[in-house]
Design a protein around this motif. Structure first.
Motif, short mmCIF file in Angstrom:
data_model
loop_
_atom_site.label_atom_id
_atom_site.label_comp_id
_atom_site.label_asym_id
_atom_site.label_seq_id
_atom_site.Cartn_x
_atom_site.Cartn_y
_atom_site.Cartn_z
N GLU A 33 20.09 87.40 -39.93
CA GLU A 33 18.94 87.61 -39.05
C GLU A 33 19.38 87.52 -37.60
N ALA A 34 18.92 88.46 -36.79
CA ALA A 34 19.14 88.39 -35.36
C ALA A 34 17.78 88.44 -34.68
N ARG A 35 17.55 87.57 -33.70
CA ARG A 35 16.22 87.46 -33.13
C ARG A 35 16.24 87.63 -31.63
N LEU A 36 15.18 88.20 -31.13
CA LEU A 36 14.91 88.21 -29.71
C LEU A 36 13.78 87.20 -29.51
N VAL A 37 14.07 86.11 -28.86
CA VAL A 37 13.13 85.00 -28.76
C VAL A 37 12.49 85.00 -27.38
N GLY A 38 11.19 84.88 -27.34
CA GLY A 38 10.49 84.79 -26.07
C GLY A 38 9.01 85.01 -26.25
N ALA A 39 8.22 84.43 -25.37
CA ALA A 39 6.77 84.60 -25.42
C ALA A 39 6.18 84.73 -24.02
N SER A 40 7.01 84.91 -23.00
CA SER A 40 6.49 85.08 -21.65
C SER A 40 5.80 86.44 -21.53
N GLU A 41 4.99 86.58 -20.51
CA GLU A 41 4.23 87.82 -20.35
C GLU A 41 5.14 89.03 -20.18
N ARG A 42 6.17 88.91 -19.35
CA ARG A 42 7.06 90.05 -19.11
C ARG A 42 7.86 90.39 -20.37
N TRP A 43 8.29 89.37 -21.10
CA TRP A 43 9.05 89.63 -22.32
C TRP A 43 8.16 90.25 -23.39
N ALA A 44 6.92 89.78 -23.48
CA ALA A 44 5.99 90.34 -24.46
C ALA A 44 5.73 91.81 -24.18
N ARG A 45 5.62 92.17 -22.90
CA ARG A 45 5.42 93.58 -22.55
C ARG A 45 6.63 94.42 -22.94
N ALA A 46 7.82 93.89 -22.69
CA ALA A 46 9.03 94.63 -23.07
C ALA A 46 9.11 94.82 -24.58
N MET A 47 8.76 93.78 -25.33
CA MET A 47 8.82 93.88 -26.78
C MET A 47 7.74 94.82 -27.33
#
Length: 362
Positions: A33-47
């Motif tokens: 498993e490889a993960r992109l971890v984050g929950a900030s507003e800018r990261w959520a928009r990118a995801m």
């Protein structure tokens, strides 16, 4: 970003966690498993943008932009794993890491010898047949190769260097850049046609310093993933220092810092002495009055009586804010944080009777 070891079988999917908005993306191949971890507003928009790109456009070229260490290659792997090409190869190369004189052979292949005894070495365009070719730092590609690659992306046949056989590339092309390619086009150091082809679809990844709260989440993730049961956690003052650091190397640098700290801590909670020396350039937590670590640089030590890192950070932010004439944009740029983050700090720090009068503009 973190990647798992290369698996033996390529299967993949994307899924979102967290109430409908994608705050974490999983790339699963076999049991790894490889993960992109984050929950900030800018990261959520990118995801969310990544999810939209994964839903279609499986053949169209794509450009991923972002500073080094933000996770461009892992995003490319995720897009490949979510596409109909997931059963094909994923081939990655960085144009900045291959000598310029060899890049042509690496991309297009080479043929040597006489007609009757020709030896062919396929290039990456052939090795990625039926799959995805990821070209990192495309801005480092020589101009003559940029023009030739633009033709390939337009569907034109190509030949191996020194060869005569016409080949057609059946690959999904994903490029990445940490520089402004538009500015390079204006400076005539990047081919306009290639820029048009690769930038029709794009994904921009924010730097870690602009992802409010994600340093803490990533630290927790790396402690769990790298330290496991042997990890003793991290002290509040060490975590506060990590959150205050601007991380010019982004997530890659943070992971390296945690790996180093785990080696030095020998199972004890990570503390200031386990962090890389360059992080000591930030104001130190002055609770104990301990001397600075060897190699650390503290340009403006906290005033006497300072009791915490938070107080030192408060004084530093307000000093820079005053030096910039109360301009939020210039202050945020000088501090290496977002204007949203700066405004939150200012609202917290400014005296109650001044909050209502503070314009917080810029």
């Amino acid at each position: 970003m973190e990647e798992s070891a290369a698996p033996s079988r390529r299967t993949g999917y994307l899924r979102s966690l967290g109430g409908g908005m994608m705050t974490r993306v999983l790339w699963v191949e076999d049991d790894s498993e490889a993960r992109l971890v984050g929950a900030s507003e800018r990261w959520a928009r990118a995801m969310d943008q990544l999810r939209q790109l994964a839903a279609g456009h499986e053949r169209a070229p794509l450009l991923i932009t972002g500073e080094p260490g933000t996770g461009k290659e892992l995003c490319a792997r995720l897009l490949h794993a979510a596409s109909p090409r997931a059963g094909g190869p994923f081939v990655a190369v960085s144009a900045a890491r291959v000598p310029a004189e060899r890049l042509g052979e690496e991309l297009f292949g080479v043929e040597t010898g006489a007609d009757a005894r020709r030896a062919a070495r396929p290039g990456l365009l052939e090795l990625a047949e039926g799959g995805t070719l990821f070209l990192d730092e495309i801005g480092a590609l020589p101009l003559e190769l940029q023009e030739r690659l633009a033709g390939v992306l337009d569907g034109e046949p190509f030949c191996r260097i020194g060869g005569v056989e016409a080949l057609v590339a059946d690959v999904r092309f994903i490029a990445a850049a940490s520089v402004d390619l538009s500015a390079r086009v204006l400076a005539r150091s990047f081919h306009g046609a290639l820029h048009q082809r690769v930038s029709a679809l794009g994904l921009s990844l924010p730097p870690l310093r602009e992802r409010d709260g994600d340093v803490r989440r990533l630290v927790e993730h790396f402690l769990e993933r790298l330290g496991g049961a042997a990890s003793g956690g991290i002290s509040p003052r060490a975590l506060a220092l990590l959150e205050a650091y601007p991380w010019p190397g982004n997530v890659r640098e943070l992971r390296s810092a945690i790996e180093r700290a785990l080696l030095l801590s020998h199972g004890a909670p990570l503390d200031l002495e386990h962090l890389p020396p360059e992080i000591g350039a930030l104001p130190a937590p002055g609770a104990t009055g301990a001397p600075p670590r060897p190699g650390s640089v503290r340009p403006s030590p906290p005033a006497r009586g300072s009791a915490s890192l938070g107080e030192a950070v408060r004084r530093h932010i307000l000093a820079v804010y005053a030096a910039q004439g109360g301009n939020v944009t210039r202050t945020a740029s000088a501090l290496g944080i977002t204007r949203v983050s700066l405004r939150r700090h200012l609202r917290q720090y400014l005296a109650a009777d001044a909050r209502g009068k503070e314009p917080l503009s810029g």
